[in-house]
Write an enzyme that holds these catalytic residues in place. Structure first.
Site, mmCIF file in Angstrom:
data_model
loop_
_atom_site.group_PDB
_atom_site.id
_atom_site.type_symbol
_atom_site.label_atom_id
_atom_site.label_comp_id
_atom_site.label_asym_id
_atom_site.label_seq_id
_atom_site.Cartn_x
_atom_site.Cartn_y
_atom_site.Cartn_z
ATOM 1 N N ASP A 272 -52.154 13.952 -41.216
ATOM 2 C CA ASP A 272 -51.391 14.586 -40.135
ATOM 3 C C ASP A 272 -51.812 13.823 -38.878
ATOM 4 O O ASP A 272 -52.265 12.669 -38.983
ATOM 5 C CB ASP A 272 -51.722 16.096 -40.048
ATOM 6 N N LYS B 22 -53.810 23.853 -44.713
ATOM 7 C CA LYS B 22 -53.925 22.878 -43.617
ATOM 8 C C LYS B 22 -55.386 22.798 -43.230
ATOM 9 O O LYS B 22 -56.140 23.756 -43.434
ATOM 10 C CB LYS B 22 -53.101 23.346 -42.404
HETATM 11 P P1 NDP Z 1 -49.846 10.488 -35.464
HETATM 12 O O1 NDP Z 1 -51.256 10.750 -35.150
HETATM 13 O O2 NDP Z 1 -49.481 9.311 -36.284
HETATM 14 O O3 NDP Z 1 -48.991 10.400 -34.106
HETATM 15 C C1 NDP Z 1 -48.966 11.459 -33.199
HETATM 16 C C2 NDP Z 1 -48.219 11.018 -31.963
HETATM 17 O O4 NDP Z 1 -48.017 12.142 -31.128
HETATM 18 C C3 NDP Z 1 -48.981 9.992 -31.141
HETATM 19 O O5 NDP Z 1 -48.068 9.172 -30.482
HETATM 20 C C4 NDP Z 1 -49.755 10.880 -30.181
HETATM 21 O O6 NDP Z 1 -50.126 10.240 -28.972
HETATM 22 C C5 NDP Z 1 -48.736 11.968 -29.902
HETATM 23 N N1 NDP Z 1 -49.444 13.212 -29.573
HETATM 24 C C6 NDP Z 1 -50.282 13.908 -30.372
HETATM 25 N N2 NDP Z 1 -50.773 14.973 -29.747
HETATM 26 C C7 NDP Z 1 -50.246 14.939 -28.506
HETATM 27 C C8 NDP Z 1 -50.377 15.767 -27.379
HETATM 28 N N3 NDP Z 1 -51.165 16.863 -27.405
HETATM 29 N N4 NDP Z 1 -49.664 15.429 -26.271
HETATM 30 C C9 NDP Z 1 -48.867 14.322 -26.263
HETATM 31 N N5 NDP Z 1 -48.719 13.504 -27.304
HETATM 32 C C10 NDP Z 1 -49.391 13.804 -28.407
HETATM 33 O O7 NDP Z 1 -49.302 11.847 -36.132
HETATM 34 P P2 NDP Z 1 -47.984 12.084 -36.998
HETATM 35 O O8 NDP Z 1 -46.907 11.174 -36.566
HETATM 36 O O9 NDP Z 1 -48.391 12.116 -38.416
HETATM 37 O O10 NDP Z 1 -47.634 13.598 -36.600
HETATM 38 C C11 NDP Z 1 -46.749 13.919 -35.537
HETATM 39 C C12 NDP Z 1 -46.219 15.319 -35.730
HETATM 40 O O11 NDP Z 1 -45.509 15.394 -36.983
HETATM 41 C C13 NDP Z 1 -47.267 16.428 -35.796
HETATM 42 O O12 NDP Z 1 -46.731 17.605 -35.243
HETATM 43 C C14 NDP Z 1 -47.466 16.612 -37.285
HETATM 44 O O13 NDP Z 1 -47.993 17.899 -37.598
HETATM 45 C C15 NDP Z 1 -46.036 16.454 -37.760
HETATM 46 N N6 NDP Z 1 -45.877 16.146 -39.176
HETATM 47 C C16 NDP Z 1 -46.460 15.027 -39.717
HETATM 48 C C17 NDP Z 1 -46.286 14.741 -41.055
HETATM 49 C C18 NDP Z 1 -46.795 13.494 -41.661
HETATM 50 O O14 NDP Z 1 -46.432 13.219 -42.824
HETATM 51 N N7 NDP Z 1 -47.583 12.671 -40.975
HETATM 52 C C19 NDP Z 1 -45.537 15.664 -41.947
HETATM 53 C C20 NDP Z 1 -44.880 16.755 -41.245
HETATM 54 C C21 NDP Z 1 -45.098 16.983 -39.927
HETATM 55 P P3 NDP Z 1 -51.671 9.824 -28.748
HETATM 56 O O15 NDP Z 1 -51.885 8.652 -29.639
HETATM 57 O O16 NDP Z 1 -51.765 9.510 -27.303
HETATM 58 O O17 NDP Z 1 -52.479 11.031 -29.140
#
Ligand code: NDP
Length: 464
Positions: free
Chosen positions: A177, A137
């Site tokens: 991510d 990671k």
């Molecule tokens: P994105 O950046 O596309 O979206 C993240 C979302 O979560 C946004 O809506 C963001 O809001 C919100 N968010 C992030 N950090 C915070 C925080 N500290 N507090 C509140 N809201 C938050 O990321 P992903 O959708 O790719 O990832 C989301 C989760 O899924 C993560 O935990 C990631 O590790 C996990 N994941 C992702 C994979 C992938 O293929 N993309 C694979 C497996 C797991 P804002 O825009 O306001 O920050």
């Protein structure tokens, strides 16, 4: 191979406790890493009781220690010509079963401990996918929010200028991510290609016209819903008509909602770091398309949803509140898809009080240890992240296979393979939980199932 048991350590419980004490001492101020390790070690008590060979080979001390940690300076110019300096990381955690594989996260909260927890989880998750991928990671404390495309590009180019020395299609293959989507992968790939003068599958999540795989953007969300469907099947239920809570509004949330709609479920929430949207009418395909445009093209905030769709309620983030109102909406199923520890004990209590039947984790480690225990005690269907969200990295593995073959599979072919992988992961977790005497506990199933393959490979490969 005969390796001495550490002095004073006799029972598996003593051994695990000694490893946990040493992890905390050696990795101070990394609470998320401690949390991820504690959860896995707790499940492994059941394994060590049956398999003393892991203890005598000191497998646990070895598996909690990254093979390599890279930390580097990332200097770049902003649009005003000011110098900015961020910190870059790559954790190469374990390569026993394949090249390091795992995403890059760009978010101001990123630090060494958070990336180590993510890399540790990734080792077990990748093992569960059935594909030959080790765990890694990386990322940076860079915040893409509010930055121009040119600023993001300059940052990505500087980041890759250092990272390229350490990665490669047979060594370490990063992906996206939080904060790293198609735009960022494009800039990173462009710089890698320019510096190395080679076009290879060094990153996944690439654009479709230049080596990407169909279904990779959708894969984590789709996979999580396929996993939820498998969990419900064990109770002879389906997602049809189920009210669903989804947090976040990024990649994982968007495609979780899309697949929930395919299954006839009714998603009613989305969120971002500024607040929560509750839409009692449900988020249908037209509203989802609007959210995708808002987040992926206009890069706006989710509060705008309530201006556009008048029946929806916006609840701004309130740090004084002891719970997240999203998890206090009455529903059947919950899909946390934002970030780590977004479900606290108080949130878990609210979900359970309101009769939640299923929690499937799209985000990584979204439930605190206490919340996890509460879900297990309440005997709801609980799909832990390293199993439920493994569809993303599994499809990255399929992208790697297509790149090696220099072929592109159809949408149906990739989706079918993803679906079959999610069914296999569920079955592995379900059967492993039963075999180790904790039927229905998919946390144990995922931790043990993921561990065994990696641990056996490590034993086979000697002390490296
Ligand atoms: P994105 O950046 O596309 O979206 C993240 C979302 O979560 C946004 O809506 C963001 O809001 C919100 N968010 C992030 N950090 C915070 C925080 N500290 N507090 C509140 N809201 C938050 O990321 P992903 O959708 O790719 O990832 C989301 C989760 O899924 C993560 O935990 C990631 O590790 C996990 N994941 C992702 C994979 C992938 O293929 N993309 C694979 C497996 C797991 P804002 O825009 O306001 O920050």
């Amino acid at each position: 191979m005969s390796v001495m048991t550490p002095p004073g350590v006799r029972t598996p419980a003593d051994y695990i406790e000694s490893v946990m004490i040493s992890v905390k001492a050696k990795n101070p101020a990394e609470p998320e890493f401690h949390q991820a390790v504690a959860e896995v070690l707790d499940s492994l008590r059941l394994v060590l009781a049956k398999h003393p060979e892991y203890q005598s080979a000191r497998l646990l001390e070895r598996i909690v220690e990254p093979e390599r940690v890279l930390m580097f300076r990332v200097p770049w110019f902003d649009d005003q010509g000011n110098i900015q300096v961020n910190r870059g990381f790559r954790i190469e955690m374990n390569s026993a079963i394949g090249p390091y594989k795992g995403g890059l996260r760009f978010h101001p909260s990123v630090n060494l401990g958070i990336l180590k927890f993510l890399a540790f989880e990734q080792v077990f998750k990748n093992s569960l996918t059935t594909l030959p991928m080790g765990g890694g990671k990386g990322g940076s404390d860079f915040d893409p929010k509010g930055k121009s495309d040119n600023e993001v590009m300059r940052f990505c180019q500087s980041f890759m200028t250092e990272l390229q020395r350490h990665i490669g299609p047979d060594t370490d293959v990063p992906a996206g991510d939080i904060g790293v989507g198609g735009r960022e992968i494009g800039f990173l790939f462009g710089q890698y290609k320019r510096l190395r003068n080679e076009f290879t599958g060094v990153l996944t999540g690439k654009g479709l016209g230049w080596g990407g795989s169909l279904i990779r953007p959708e894969a984590t969300g789709y996979g999580c819903v396929y996993f939820a469907d498998e969990m419900l099947k064990t109770k002879k239920q389906t997602l049809e008509g189920k009210l669903c809570l989804v947090s976040g509004s990024g990649n994982v949330s968007q495609y979780t909602i899309e697949k929930l709609l395919d299954f006839g479920a009714k998603p009613v929430t989305v969120s971002d770091s500024n607040g929560v949207i509750y839409d009692p009418d449900g988020i249908d395909r037209e509203k989802l398309a609007w959210v995708m445009d808002l987040k992926n093209v206009r890069r706006g905030r989710i509060r705008d949803y309530a201006d556009k769709y008048k029946k929806a309620i916006f609840m701004p983030t309130d740090v004084k509140l002891d719970h997240n109102p999203l998890w206090n909406v009455k529903a059947d199923c919950a899909f946390p898809s934002a970030t780590q520890n977004e479900i606290t004990a108080k949130d878990a209590a609210n979900l359970i009080k309101n009769g939640i039947k299923l929690v499937a984790e799209g985000a990584n480690m979204p439930s605190t240890l206490e919340a996890t225990r509460m879900f297990l005690d309440a005997k709801i269907l609980y799909g832990p992240a390293k199993a439920a969200n493994a569809g993303g990295v599994a499809t990255s593995g399929l992208e790697m296979s297509q790149n090696s073959q220099r072929l592109s599979w159809t949408r149906e072919e990739v989706d079918n393979r993803l679906h079959k992988i999610m069914i296999a992961i569920h079955q592995n977790c379900y059967e492993t939980a039963e075999k180790y005497g904790t039927p229905g506990n998919l946390v144990n199933g995922a931790n043990i199932g993921g561990f065994l393959k990696v641990a056996n490979a490590m034993l086979d490969q000697g002390l490296v």
